[in-house]
Write an enzyme that holds these catalytic residues in place. Structure first.
Site, mmCIF file in Angstrom:
data_model
loop_
_atom_site.group_PDB
_atom_site.id
_atom_site.type_symbol
_atom_site.label_atom_id
_atom_site.label_comp_id
_atom_site.label_asym_id
_atom_site.label_seq_id
_atom_site.Cartn_x
_atom_site.Cartn_y
_atom_site.Cartn_z
ATOM 1 N N ASP A 80 2.065 -4.744 8.143
ATOM 2 C CA ASP A 80 0.962 -3.713 7.386
ATOM 3 C C ASP A 80 -0.382 -4.874 7.417
ATOM 4 O OD1 ASP A 80 -1.455 -2.683 6.581
ATOM 5 O OD2 ASP A 80 -0.308 -1.668 4.849
ATOM 6 N N LYS A 119 -11.472 -0.588 9.953
ATOM 7 C CA LYS A 119 -11.687 -1.618 8.600
ATOM 8 C C LYS A 119 -11.975 -2.805 10.119
ATOM 9 C CE LYS A 119 -7.542 0.275 6.103
ATOM 10 N NZ LYS A 119 -8.328 0.538 5.244
ATOM 11 N N GLN A 152 -5.795 -4.853 6.956
ATOM 12 C CA GLN A 152 -6.949 -5.888 6.433
ATOM 13 C C GLN A 152 -6.579 -6.851 6.623
ATOM 14 O OE1 GLN A 152 -8.763 -4.918 3.702
ATOM 15 N NE2 GLN A 152 -7.851 -3.228 3.259
ATOM 16 N N HIS A 157 0.890 -0.839 0.457
ATOM 17 C CA HIS A 157 -0.325 0.422 0.115
ATOM 18 C C HIS A 157 0.951 0.738 -0.213
ATOM 19 C CE1 HIS A 157 -2.821 3.140 1.635
ATOM 20 N NE2 HIS A 157 -3.574 1.554 1.367
ATOM 21 N N CYS A 217 -4.354 2.821 -4.342
ATOM 22 C CA CYS A 217 -3.496 2.975 -3.645
ATOM 23 C C CYS A 217 -2.116 1.780 -3.369
ATOM 24 C CB CYS A 217 -3.484 3.253 -1.518
ATOM 25 S SG CYS A 217 -4.434 4.875 -1.393
#
Length: 416
Positions: free
Chosen positions: A208, A234, A211, A131, A374
């Site tokens: 990261d 999220k 998600q 991202h 992104c």
């Protein structure tokens, strides 16, 4: 929170918790929300936190000895402990910094650690599916410090080339930063294997988890992540709040990212000393209600069962993949359905720009995302300017995917 006897989610029951899912637009059509990789919807239980806080104990934390401040401080501090528990961090609040989002978490480490530790000849290793929050941040920090940035290749199936990873991650590597689940390809990356490669080379790893945390059980200690970031919005929580896990010994050695109130212990006209963890990294008045609400979202998801959530998403992604694969004029990106694919499907319809497709979806009250998500360099690698993305969460159904496919038929007919 109820589930069926088989352990699968009772989706119809869950949908009752989300008032926005009853929203009707256009010609009185109920919204089909398939943009969960961008932002999930929020259940009543989390929304209620804001009313409880502002009606009952609205006060600044760590600044007052009065009852309201003490009550707010306790709730805010316990929210840190809860989020640490949620991702498997046994160190509790000392290893859990609240930030605005995953992006700020990455910037915190990049500035507080990267500017001080990176130099000419050092290497930061990313993946080609990063991202922009990771890619751009480390790219710019490398320019300031003279470090080099290298990228682990993504193969034709949408997976990381782990042989290439082993070549890149060497004694010159200081940081590996990798997305746990790709927001474009849906790929679930082997972050524990990347962590092992990084540590064998004497480097740190930043994961990261934007998600991943909302959609599957996460254990940062099993992964052996040095840093791990996520966002509240999220994971059925509010916007403007996120978390950064960091190993205690690393956070203690790093310099602060922001300066101001509450992150200090003592201040003179000549110098200052820093507060204990995690407050050392939380300057100024924090997002108090948002932090408490994010912890409530963690409670909500745990009641559903993170294994159940992962299974539900994998089943929806497989169903969407199979339905879209019925058409020769649709190209799908990322791995085939399985345990290394998360709950989203990015695709393109021949001769229809993704933005036009999303607009036609909107006419049918179907909310999807269109663009580069992104991940512009990844889209360049795929040879497309943009893609459409349908992403799923605990309240989505197969019937909604059928509505999506019907809307694609409408677009196909219109543009033919």
């Amino acid at each position: 929170m109820e589930t069926t006897q088989s352990g699968a989610l009772d989706v119809e029951r869950i949908r009752e918790d989300f008032p926005i899912l009853q929203r009707r637009v256009g010609d009185d059509v109920q919204v089909v929300y398939l943009d969960n990789a961008a932002t999930t919807q929020t259940p009543e239980q989390v929304i209620d936190v804001f009313g409880d806080y502002y009606r009952g104990y609205n006060a600044n934390v760590h600044r007052g000895i009065h009852h309201l401040s003490q009550e707010a401080s306790i709730a805010y501090e316990e929210a840190h402990d809860r989020m640490a528990e949620f991702i498997g961090a046994s160190g509790g609040r000392e290893e859990m910094v609240f930030t605005k989002n995953t992006t700020e978490s990455i910037n915190l480490v990049a500035y507080a650690w990267g500017l001080n530790e990176l130099g000419s000849g050092d290497r930061v290793v990313l993946t080609e599916m990063e991202h922009h929050a990771s890619l751009v941040t480390w790219q710019q920090i490398a320019k300031r410090t003279g470090a080099d940035v290298e990228y682990i290749r993504v193969d034709d199936d949408g997976r990381l080339d782990m042989d290439h990873a082993a070549e890149l991650i060497d004694e010159d590597t200081e940081m590996v930063s990798a997305v746990h689940v790709s927001n474009t390809l849906g790929t679930v990356n082997p972050v524990a294997d990347l962590a092992e490669l990084a540590h064998d080379a004497g480097a740190y790893i930043f994961v990261d988890g934007a998600q991943a945390v909302p959609t599957r059980p996460v254990d940062v200690e099993a992964i052996d992540a040095d840093f791990y970031a996520f966002s509240g919005h999220k994971m059925a929580g509010p916007t403007g709040i996120g978390g950064l896990y960091g190993k205690k010994e690393i956070l203690e050695d790093m310099e602060p990212f922001l300066y101001g109130g509450d992150m200090i212990t003592k201040v003179t006209y000549e110098d200052a000393t820093w507060n204990e963890l995690p407050w050392k990294y939380e300057a100024g008045t924090p997002l108090i209600a948002e932090g408490i609400a994010m912890a409530e979202a963690a409670d909500y998801l745990d009641e559903l069962g993170m294994d159940n959530i992962r299974t539900h998403e994998e089943q929806l992604a497989e169903y969407a993949y199979d339905r879209l694969s019925e058409f020769d004029d649709i190209e799908i990106y990322g791995p085939e359905p399985g345990p290394d694919r998360g709950g989203l499907v990015s695709f393109n319809l021949d001769s229809v720009h993704a933005h036009d497709l999303a607009s036609i979806m909107n006419d049918s009250a179907v909310a999807i995302r269109a663009g580069d998500h992104c991940t512009q360099p990844l889209h360049d690698k795929l040879g497309v300017a943009a893609s459409a993305r349908a992403s799923f969460y605990v309240y989505n159904t197969r019937e909604e995917i059928d509505v999506l496919v019907d809307a694609i038929d409408d677009a196909r007919e219109l543009f033919s």
